[in-house]
Design a protein around this motif. Structure first.
Motif, PDB file in Angstrom:
ATOM      1  N   VAL A   1       0.855  -1.117  -0.082  1.00  0.00           N
ATOM      2  CA  VAL A   1      -0.043   0.253  -0.135  1.00  0.00           C
ATOM      3  C   VAL A   1       1.036   1.312  -0.041  1.00  0.00           C
ATOM      4  O   VAL A   1       0.544   2.145  -0.838  1.00  0.00           O
ATOM      5  CB  VAL A   1      -1.058   0.011   1.366  1.00  0.00           C
ATOM      6  CG1 VAL A   1      -1.671   1.595   1.346  1.00  0.00           C
ATOM      7  CG2 VAL A   1      -2.127  -1.019   1.124  1.00  0.00           C
ATOM      8  N   ASN A   2       1.839   1.313   0.895  1.00  0.00           N
ATOM      9  CA  ASN A   2       2.703   2.500   0.920  1.00  0.00           C
ATOM     10  C   ASN A   2       3.322   2.719  -0.547  1.00  0.00           C
ATOM     11  O   ASN A   2       3.505   3.681  -0.866  1.00  0.00           O
ATOM     12  CB  ASN A   2       3.832   2.181   2.108  1.00  0.00           C
ATOM     13  CG  ASN A   2       3.228   2.516   3.509  1.00  0.00           C
ATOM     14  OD1 ASN A   2       2.322   3.420   3.599  1.00  0.00           O
ATOM     15  ND2 ASN A   2       3.363   1.831   4.548  1.00  0.00           N
TER      16      ASN A   2
ATOM     17  N   ARG B   1      -3.856   5.185  -5.777  1.00  0.00           N
ATOM     18  CA  ARG B   1      -4.622   4.871  -4.850  1.00  0.00           C
ATOM     19  C   ARG B   1      -4.791   3.126  -4.505  1.00  0.00           C
ATOM     20  O   ARG B   1      -4.656   2.493  -5.443  1.00  0.00           O
ATOM     21  CB  ARG B   1      -6.136   5.510  -4.902  1.00  0.00           C
ATOM     22  CG  ARG B   1      -6.105   6.759  -5.320  1.00  0.00           C
ATOM     23  CD  ARG B   1      -5.680   7.955  -4.065  1.00  0.00           C
ATOM     24  NE  ARG B   1      -6.158   9.204  -4.783  1.00  0.00           N
ATOM     25  CZ  ARG B   1      -4.956   9.794  -5.283  1.00  0.00           C
ATOM     26  NH1 ARG B   1      -3.663   9.240  -5.404  1.00  0.00           N
ATOM     27  NH2 ARG B   1      -5.304  11.047  -5.819  1.00  0.00           N
ATOM     28  N   VAL B   2      -5.526   2.627  -3.470  1.00  0.00           N
ATOM     29  CA  VAL B   2      -5.535   1.366  -3.286  1.00  0.00           C
ATOM     30  C   VAL B   2      -6.965   0.995  -2.670  1.00  0.00           C
ATOM     31  O   VAL B   2      -7.765   1.567  -2.097  1.00  0.00           O
ATOM     32  CB  VAL B   2      -4.587   1.024  -2.215  1.00  0.00           C
ATOM     33  CG1 VAL B   2      -4.633  -0.574  -1.838  1.00  0.00           C
ATOM     34  CG2 VAL B   2      -3.164   1.409  -2.518  1.00  0.00           C
TER      35      VAL B   2
ATOM     36  N   ILE C   1      -8.878  -2.439  -1.121  1.00  0.00           N
ATOM     37  CA  ILE C   1      -8.778  -3.686  -0.261  1.00  0.00           C
ATOM     38  C   ILE C   1     -10.112  -4.302  -0.165  1.00  0.00           C
ATOM     39  O   ILE C   1     -11.059  -3.864   0.343  1.00  0.00           O
ATOM     40  CB  ILE C   1      -8.038  -3.409   1.013  1.00  0.00           C
ATOM     41  CG1 ILE C   1      -6.692  -2.750   0.596  1.00  0.00           C
ATOM     42  CG2 ILE C   1      -7.946  -4.924   1.795  1.00  0.00           C
ATOM     43  CD1 ILE C   1      -5.864  -2.211   2.066  1.00  0.00           C
TER      44      ILE C   1
ATOM     45  N   THR D   1      -7.326   6.069   5.555  1.00  0.00           N
ATOM     46  CA  THR D   1      -7.987   4.863   4.995  1.00  0.00           C
ATOM     47  C   THR D   1      -9.619   5.232   5.508  1.00  0.00           C
ATOM     48  O   THR D   1      -9.670   6.074   6.523  1.00  0.00           O
ATOM     49  CB  THR D   1      -7.620   3.641   5.693  1.00  0.00           C
ATOM     50  OG1 THR D   1      -6.187   3.756   5.351  1.00  0.00           O
ATOM     51  CG2 THR D   1      -8.385   2.456   5.187  1.00  0.00           C
TER      52      THR D   1
ATOM     53  N   VAL E   1      -6.888   4.859   0.766  1.00  0.00           N
ATOM     54  CA  VAL E   1      -7.289   3.598   0.749  1.00  0.00           C
ATOM     55  C   VAL E   1      -8.758   3.534   1.139  1.00  0.00           C
ATOM     56  O   VAL E   1      -9.140   4.287   1.987  1.00  0.00           O
ATOM     57  CB  VAL E   1      -6.286   2.735   1.661  1.00  0.00           C
ATOM     58  CG1 VAL E   1      -6.875   1.257   1.586  1.00  0.00           C
ATOM     59  CG2 VAL E   1      -4.884   2.916   1.456  1.00  0.00           C
TER      60      VAL E   1
ATOM     61  N   CYS F   1      -6.142  -5.034  -3.779  1.00  0.00           N
ATOM     62  CA  CYS F   1      -5.707  -6.394  -2.754  1.00  0.00           C
ATOM     63  C   CYS F   1      -6.883  -7.199  -2.577  1.00  0.00           C
ATOM     64  O   CYS F   1      -7.837  -6.535  -1.823  1.00  0.00           O
ATOM     65  CB  CYS F   1      -5.087  -5.978  -1.539  1.00  0.00           C
ATOM     66  SG  CYS F   1      -3.672  -4.815  -1.972  1.00  0.00           S
TER      67      CYS F   1
END
Length: 655
Positions: free
Chosen positions: A439-440, A448-449, A451, A473, A499, A519
């Motif tokens: 993520v980092n 961007r992420v 999950i 997040t 996130v 993820c």
């Protein structure tokens, strides 16, 4: 009725597989094909393809999505493409809804509880009104469009048509407004109310939240009709004609109301007697008391709580006859798209049985007349009977669509040249530490992420854990209110959040080009959320970014995982070959953040105010806050206080 033409206003032109898909679907529609599939990978521009088809066909259109968030995004996209046409949003207007129910085993009656979102209710009214006023209409709807709504002809006939010079008294207009469920309120002037000041009548239509109507009388003649800004009172337009539609979709003319009440009373007496004959005096008395109260309210007020349970009488339907829905408000030649059809169609199919099961107890124990059964969603075969021509849109069409499709148009090549993402499988041991590291990295590269987890609890816990490690997040699941979901997604795109952790809301259709990493936790846990179709959809969230990657955390590769990975690899190879042949370099989609739903427009209007107007607006908010405190509505008071503080900061910045 206006005959405006659908016209896309955009620099975009069909690219990749889009031209062939558009031509294929349009040809099928012109040839009279009933069901077609637009099978397109994530990011292939299915929305633009739909818009191009609508522009070519020039027919009123409904686009059905399986959740409010996706519907809101689609509505925004269509509004950007069709700025001069009527693009509307129609979803359930409940922020919170606990349906009426009775649990016989514990003798527990659950009263209906709900919280109606005023903004969404306005948008629903705007949608139905537009269908009576013009043909260039697109309505983006959730599956709530198959739930019962008032009869279209009655809703249309109850509209109050007014013109300058028309001879009608102020009191007569007021009388008709009251019959249409408008309420008089000279102090708290909001949607669905009117106020009277001498010969001036102000009406706040149900389909608007910023502009009201001012009707000025000279004796018993209408002298002038204006549009007026609700807050400032400024006249924005002078009108030659206005149609004021009812404040509720459940309205009936006074001439029909008494007959309806008589029919309700007759059925009540029959059903009460049936309970007595079956030696059920408690149920008989309960039904008589509750229904008699509703009848009294209908006589005195023209409305009662739970009026939808009597909709069959107002609509003139026979027991068991299908209800009127939004689909009945469309003209006969309308076009239907079902977006993410592999999810939406099963949802539509399941609606009726769930509703019926709940009402069996209510009717069986005397809480409702049998007419409550007729306040229901459509059965699936009834829904099918309402379809003229249908285009199912999905990257992973289900068995229903595949069996019935007369034509399948495929979109694998993206206009941007973007490839399907690389998919990597990693072991679950130390997965959270690895997750934080990945993520980092993604954030450092400007991405961007997303999950995905399997439970709400895990989404919330993981979100909290990431926040503790300094990662911006938030979590997203079904308990988050509709408009808040849109704000959360906008915050991710703008960088306020890096996130989002969620469950299945992060799969179908969400257009987030900034997301470079997806993820998937517990990828090897077999079930609905980890089926091959669900995994393909989740993988697709990383397909709008040139650096898109997907990490599956799993200890074994299941059959569903293998199918999803292999399918992604097959498409990626085809896309690479196409790019090489045409000299295309994949580029991340650049898309402005633009929420065109009404709530955002209000904020934009505030930004455009002068300092003097801002100060005046803040003063009004203070008065409203004081009123909320006096009424012990502290939650509302806190919201207003926060708004006042935000606006005060803006005022200071401007000085």
């Amino acid at each position: 009725m206006k005959e405006n033409k659908f016209k896309i206003v955009s620099d975009k032109v069909p690219k990749g597989d889009q031209p062939q898909a558009i031509e294929s679907i349009v040809t099928g529609l012109n040839d009279g094909l009933r069901t077609q599939i637009l099978q397109g990978v994530t990011g292939s521009g299915k929305t633009f393809t739909m818009a191009s088809i609508i522009e070519k066909m020039q027919r009123p259109t409904i686009v059905i999505a399986h959740n409010k968030t996706l519907a809101a995004q689609l509505c925004n996209e269509f509004r950007e493409l069709f700025p001069n046409n009527a693009v509307n949003y129609f979803v359930s207007y409940y922020d919170y809804y606990q349906p009426e129910a009775y649990i016989a085993s514990s003798d527990t009656y659950i009263e209906k509880e709900l919280s109606i979102n005023d903004e969404i209710d306005k948008l629903r009214h705007s949608a139905t009104c537009s269908l009576f006023e013009r043909r260039d209409v697109i309505i983006v709807a959730s599956v709530s469009c198959i739930y019962g709504l008032g009869e279209p002809s009655e809703y249309h006939n109850m509209a109050i048509s007014l013109r300058p010079g028309m001879e009608i008294s102020r009191d007569k207009v007021i009388e008709r407004l009251v019959a249409n469920q408008f309420k008089r309120n000279d102090f708290d002037f909001v949607r669905g109310t009117f106020r009277v000041r001498g010969d001036v009548l102000d009406v706040f239509p149900a389909q608007n939240s910023e502009v009201c109507l001012r009707i000025e009388f000279f004796g018993d003649t209408i002298d002038r009709i204006c549009e007026v800004e609700a807050v400032s009172g400024k006249v924005t337009a002078t009108l030659e004609h206005v149609a004021i539609y009812p404040a509720s979709h459940y309205v009936v003319g006074s001439d029909k109301l008494e007959k309806c009440i008589q029919n309700i009373e007759d059925d009540m007496n029959k059903e009460v007697q049936a309970f007595l004959d079956a030696d059920k005096p408690l149920e008989a008395e309960r039904l008589k008391q509750r229904t008699s109260y509703d009848i009294e309210m209908l006589r005195e007020m023209g409305y009662t709580t739970g009026i939808e349970n009597y909709s069959r009488y107002f609509d003139g339907r026979k027991p068991g006859q299908m209800p009127y829905t939004l689909l009945d408000y469309f003209p006969d030649d309308y076009l239907m798209f079902i977006d993410e059809s592999h999810m939406t169609i099963p949802q539509i199919r399941a609606m009726y049985n769930g509703d019926r099961a709940r009402k069996d107890s209510l009717v069986g124990y005397g809480f409702r007349l049998k007419s409550a059964y007729d306040n229901r969603p459509l059965k699936f075969d009834e829904f099918e009977s309402k379809i003229g021509q249908l285009v199912c849109v999905s990257a992973t069409p289900g068995p229903y669509e595949l069996e019935r499709a007369d034509n399948i148009a495929e979109q694998i090549i993206r206009p941007t040249g973007l490839l399907d993402p690389i998919v990597e499988v990693k072991p679950t041991k130390n997965q959270i530490d690895d997750l934080i590291s990945e993520v980092n990295k993604a954030i450092e590269d400007g991405g961007r992420v997303l999950i995905t987890t399997l439970t709400k609890k895990m989404a919330e816990n993981l979100s909290g854990y990431l926040i503790e490690h300094g990662i911006k997040t938030t979590y997203l699941h079904s308990e988050i209110k509709t408009m808040e979901r849109i704000e959360i997604l906008d915050a991710l795109r703008s960088g306020e959040t890096d996130v989002i952790v969620g469950i299945n809301l992060l799969r179908e259709g969400l257009d987030l080009p900034e997301v470079s990493l997806v993820c998937i936790l517990d990828a090897d846990k077999e079930g609905f959320l980890r089926s091959s179709g669900a995994l393909i959809q989740t993988i697709g969230r990383a397909a709008r970014n040139a650096n898109g990657r997907v990490i599956m955390y799993a200890d074994t590769i299941t059959g569903n995982m293998k199918k999803a990975i292999d399918d992604t690899a097959r498409r990626r190879k085809l896309q690479q070959e196409f790019n090489k042949k045409h000299g295309i370099v994949p580029k991340t989609i650049v898309k402005k953040i633009n929420n065109t739903l009404q709530i955002t427009k209000k904020e934009e209007n505030k930004k455009k105010m002068t300092d003097e107007e801002l100060e005046k607006f803040v003063t009004e908010l203070r008065l409203e806050m004081d009123k909320a405190v006096a009424e012990l509505d502290f939650e509302r008071a806190i919201e207003l206080r926060d708004s006042i503080n935000e606006l005060t900061k803006k005022t200071k910045k401007n000085k």
